[in-house]
Every structure is written in structure tokens, then in C-alpha cells.
Design a protein around this motif. Structure first.
Motif, short mmCIF file in Angstrom:
data_model
loop_
_atom_site.label_atom_id
_atom_site.label_comp_id
_atom_site.label_asym_id
_atom_site.label_seq_id
_atom_site.Cartn_x
_atom_site.Cartn_y
_atom_site.Cartn_z
N ASN A 58 0.84 -1.20 0.00
CA ASN A 58 0.00 0.00 0.00
C ASN A 58 0.88 1.25 0.00
OD1 ASN A 58 0.77 0.68 2.68
ND2 ASN A 58 -0.86 -0.60 3.52
N GLY A 59 0.27 2.41 0.00
CA GLY A 59 1.01 3.67 -0.05
C GLY A 59 1.99 3.86 1.09
N ASP A 60 1.58 3.50 2.31
CA ASP A 60 2.48 3.62 3.47
C ASP A 60 3.67 2.67 3.34
OD1 ASP A 60 0.85 5.54 4.57
OD2 ASP A 60 -0.18 4.15 5.93
N ASP A 61 3.39 1.44 2.87
CA ASP A 61 4.47 0.47 2.67
C ASP A 61 5.49 1.00 1.66
OD1 ASP A 61 3.18 -1.33 4.35
OD2 ASP A 61 2.29 -2.49 2.72
N ARG A 62 4.97 1.57 0.58
CA ARG A 62 5.85 2.09 -0.48
C ARG A 62 6.72 3.23 0.05
NH1 ARG A 62 2.58 2.59 -6.14
NH2 ARG A 62 1.73 0.49 -6.23
N ALA A 63 6.11 4.14 0.78
CA ALA A 63 6.86 5.29 1.31
C ALA A 63 7.94 4.82 2.28
CB ALA A 63 5.90 6.27 1.99
N ALA A 64 7.59 3.91 3.16
CA ALA A 64 8.55 3.40 4.14
C ALA A 64 9.69 2.65 3.43
CB ALA A 64 7.85 2.49 5.15
N ALA A 65 9.35 1.87 2.42
CA ALA A 65 10.36 1.12 1.68
C ALA A 65 11.30 2.06 0.94
CB ALA A 65 9.70 0.15 0.70
N ALA A 66 10.78 3.15 0.39
CA ALA A 66 11.61 4.12 -0.33
C ALA A 66 12.63 4.75 0.62
CB ALA A 66 10.74 5.21 -0.97
N VAL A 67 12.18 5.16 1.80
CA VAL A 67 13.07 5.77 2.79
C VAL A 67 14.11 4.75 3.25
CG1 VAL A 67 13.18 6.71 5.13
CG2 VAL A 67 11.41 7.50 3.55
N ALA A 68 13.66 3.55 3.55
CA ALA A 68 14.58 2.51 4.03
C ALA A 68 15.63 2.16 2.99
CB ALA A 68 13.80 1.26 4.43
N LEU A 69 15.23 2.06 1.72
CA LEU A 69 16.17 1.71 0.67
C LEU A 69 17.19 2.83 0.48
CD1 LEU A 69 17.23 -0.16 -1.52
CD2 LEU A 69 15.55 0.84 -3.08
N ALA A 70 16.74 4.08 0.47
CA ALA A 70 17.66 5.21 0.32
C ALA A 70 18.69 5.22 1.45
CB ALA A 70 16.89 6.53 0.28
N GLU A 71 18.23 4.97 2.67
CA GLU A 71 19.15 4.93 3.83
C GLU A 71 20.12 3.76 3.72
OE1 GLU A 71 16.60 4.87 7.26
OE2 GLU A 71 16.13 7.00 7.09
N ARG A 72 19.62 2.61 3.29
CA ARG A 72 20.47 1.42 3.16
C ARG A 72 21.55 1.64 2.09
NH1 ARG A 72 16.73 -2.84 2.93
NH2 ARG A 72 16.89 -3.03 5.15
N ILE A 73 21.19 2.27 0.98
CA ILE A 73 22.16 2.54 -0.08
C ILE A 73 23.21 3.53 0.41
CG2 ILE A 73 22.46 3.61 -2.36
CD1 ILE A 73 19.74 2.31 -3.13
N LYS A 74 22.78 4.58 1.10
CA LYS A 74 23.72 5.57 1.63
C LYS A 74 24.69 4.91 2.61
CE LYS A 74 25.34 9.69 2.66
NZ LYS A 74 26.31 10.31 1.76
#
Length: 105
Positions: A58-74
Motif C-alpha cells: 500500500n502507499g504507506d508500505d511504499r513510502a517506508a520502503a523508499a526511505v529505508a532503501l535510500a538509507e540502506r544505499i547511503k
């Protein structure tokens, strides 16, 4: 355009698309279909990871995943990225080896 095993240099950091893929498959809301978009709008390289959401995310899952992935890549790769989570089946598929990089620099 580039393939999954072609090394990229983004702001002086060497990375392989496969390293990004390794990090994004760990996110439950994201599908393994992605493309790395490289641009240079203001003389600085910018990397956007465009990745498909899983159909049940859902939208919340997508937003959380986007933030988590950006942090993990950094954290793991040392590169700041934007993560663009798109609808399922919107990232182009290819018949041969997957094209994972669009370099518009």
C-alpha cells in the motif's frame, strides 16, 4: 544504457547495479524490477532508483520502503539516491539481459 554488471561512477563512488539490487530485494514492499536513472542537472551526478512496488504494497508500505532503501544505499554504498517507487509492471522488461541503467549524463 547499461547492464547489471557495468560499474557506475556516481560522484566519485564506484558501484555496480547488482549492489543496489542486493539491497532492494531485502525490502518486502519492493519487487526486483528496477532501473537506475543517472542525470546531471546542475553539474552534479544524481542517481534515482526507480523500483516497482509489489502488488500488495500500500502507499504507506511504499513510502517506508523508499526511505529505508535510500538509507540502506547511503549506509552500505556511500551514495545518496532518490528512490521512486512506481506501480507494478511499469519498469520496462527486456527479452535478453536486463538493462538496469539509463545514463542521461
Amino acid at each position: 544504457t547499461g547492464r547489471v554488471d557495468d560499474m557506475l561512477i556516481v560522484r566519485g563512488v564506484n558501484l555496480f547495479p547488482s549492489q543496489v539490487e542486493e539491497l532492494l530485494v531485502a525490502e518486502a514492499a519492493l519487487a526486483p524490477h528496477y532501473v537506475l536513472m543517472l542525470t546531471r542537472p546542475d553539474r552534479l551526478d544524481e542517481l534515482t532508483v526507480r523500483v516497482e512496488a509489489r502488488p500488495d504494497a500500500n502507499g504507506d508500505d511504499r513510502a517506508a520502503a523508499a526511505v529505508a532503501l535510500a538509507e540502506r544505499i547511503k549506509t552500505n554504498l556511500g551514495v545518496t539516491v532518490d528512490v521512486d517507487v512506481v506501480d507494478p509492471d511499469t519498469v520496462a522488461r527486456s527479452m535478453g539481459k536486463a538493462v538496469r541503467v539509463v545514463d542521461e549524463r
